[in-house]
Design a protein around this motif. Structure first.
Motif: not given
Length: 513
Positions: A390-404
């Protein structure tokens, strides 16, 4: 340790680190011009109270100043918007005297702005609010002083007040429109945001009202304009440097670093920083909710192969869940590469075949290679995994939401004290759900509290070493490398300095061309 004596700290940097070697003279400096810096991260916001991503943090540091600032190395501290401060004998009251400074619109920095900022940061729901958790009250006894009162001694306070989130913001502008502040901030740093094009470029203009003075006796910064270009693909950054499109590129890929070393007109900079490359693990996701599985991932990670193949020998295999900051312990034994041990842990966990999703940022070829090596080792241990991008912005947002599940990334410390990262990563109640791992160990949380309340450096060192060993062996994450940062720049760029904190002080950079 005896109680802290009343003292005034002002003028020179605190004796917490080294001063940068070499100083520009007035005759050396050329003012004006534009510096174009290409980097793999872009800011998501310029509001210091919000972000945890380095794309935002490093940009905020060019625009917003705090009461106390990192020195020219990042290892020490120096006065910022506070020109001096006093500490009471019991260590519970800090009184800061403000210097005459102005925001980029010309308004003076007032005690009201300082109280507003620090009070907002200290709220429990603020991203880094935990760094001011021991603060009992923030008041302004008069128009030049701000008093910070603590509920208990707090050794990291001065370092905490140097973090980006402590940057003083213009109260009136922030109150009027907090969302707009993220793209059009009003701060008192060396530069101001002139233009913010998401996904492309941030243009910074010199703050004509900046308080700090350069070697030529005039106000900093030396540059008139800085362009921060968002160029996520490493090959594109290197090509742009060679073509002269960029003056500086940050985060040169390790496989390309050696090729730049001997190129005429170019300078390669490799500097150790407070950085750890590691795999974030979401402890709420199956099968990562099982400690034995997390430890199996560690035993099946061939870090020496990764260091050689991906980092080309740059860095060091880590024995910690966090970067080497000031209380790092070399005595904690490394988790070795041991496939048989990993297999046994997988069997003991009763693994049901649930695949582990390994997330990497699009365009980050080295981290993709890391993921491939990990996938091979984890497969040998009997664990299934799949790599997604995922692009870095999407990956980081997913991480902050616990979706990783597992995310190949890195972390850096914004201050020179261990407390910030030790707490944000290992204390579930410290902020950001133990940095989006959802790790929760009550013993560690208590040890962290003990460490930050002690004013004895030796005792703090012992406590942090114990924390390091516990968290590391809980399978908090999969540490990969104490990675240095490698930057490339043209030799016409002068005064460039990489800080141990990970960013750069662009106010002291100039262009000689």
């Amino acid at each position: 340790m005896s109680p802290i004596s009343p003292r005034i700290l002002a003028g020179a940097a605190l004796a917490l680190g080294l001063l940068a070697a070499g100083t520009a003279t007035a005759e050396d400096i050329k003012r004006g011009g534009t510096l174009i810096l290409a980097r793999p991260d872009e800011p998501l916001t310029f509001d210091p109270l919000i972000p945890g991503d380095n794309g935002s943090i490093y940009a905020i540091e060019q625009v917003c100043d705090a009461l106390i600032e990192a020195d020219d190395t990042g290892l020490g501290l120096r006065p910022g918007l506070a020109e001096s401060w006093e500490v009471s004998a019991d260590g519970l009251t800090y009184t800061f005297q403000l210097r005459d400074a102005k925001f980029s619109n010309g308004d003076p920095v007032t005690v009201e702005d300082v109280v507003y900022t620090l009070t907002a940061l200290a709220k429990p729901d603020t991203y880094l609010g935990f760094i001011l958790k021991p603060v009992k009250a923030i008041t302004a006894p008069d128009g030049k002083h701000v008093k910070v009162e603590l509920s208990a001694p707090y050794a990291p306070l001065l370092s905490a007040l140097s973090v980006y989130a402590s940057s003083i913001i213009h109260k009136k502008t922030h109150e009027a429109d907090k969302e707009k502040f993220g793209t059009a901030p009003m701060c008192a740093g060396p530069f101001a945001v002139e233009k913010f094009e998401r996904g492309s470029t941030v243009v910074l203009k010199a703050n004509p009202h900046y308080w700090d003075i350069g070697a030529d006796g005039k106000a900093l910064p030396y540059l008139e304009t800085v362009e921060l270009r968002y160029v996520p693909e490493s090959n594109a950054r290197v090509l742009g440097l060679r073509n002269g499109d960029y003056d500086v590129i940050s985060t040169v890929a390790f496989n390309q670093a050696k090729s730049l070393e001997n190129e005429e007109g170019l300078v390669l900079e490799s500097t150790p920083i407070f950085r750890l490359d590691y795999v974030y693990l979401n402890h709420t996701k199956k099968p990562l909710d099982n400690k034995n599985i997390r430890l199996a991932l560690n035993y099946a990670a061939d870090r020496e192969a990764i260091l050689k193949a991906v980092y080309f020998g740059y860095g060091e295999v880590p024995n910690s869940y966090m970067p080497k900051v000031n209380f790092h312990s070399d005595a904690v034994p490394l988790i070795p590469y041991d496939i048989e041990k990993a297999k046994a842990l997988v069997a003991e966990a009763g693994y049901d075949g649930t695949p582990i999703q390994i997330m990497v940022d699009t365009g980050n070829a080295p981290f993709r290679q890391v993921a491939t090596i990990l996938q091979e080792g984890w497969g040998k241990a009997g664990l299934k995994s799949e790599i997604v991008e995922f692009d870095v912005g999407t990956a980081w947002t997913m991480t902050t939401k616990g979706e990783h599940g597992a995310y190949v990334s890195y972390i850096t410390s914004d201050i020179n004290d261990t407390d910030e990262l030790a707490t944000i990563q290992a204390d579930f109640n410290g902020g950001a759900q133990a940095f989006f791992s959802w790790y929760d160990n009550k013993e560690v949380a208590q040890l962290l509290s003990d460490a930050r309340s002690s004013l004895d450096p030796a005792k703090r060192g012992e406590i942090y070493a114990k924390i390091q060993e516990i968290v590391y062996n809980d399978g908090y994450s999969v540490p990969l490398n104490f990675a240095p940062v490698v930057n490339g720049l043209h030799d016409h760029v002068k005064g460039w300095k990489q800080l141990a904190n990970g960013w750069w002080w662009l106010q002291k950079v100039w262009v000689d061309k």
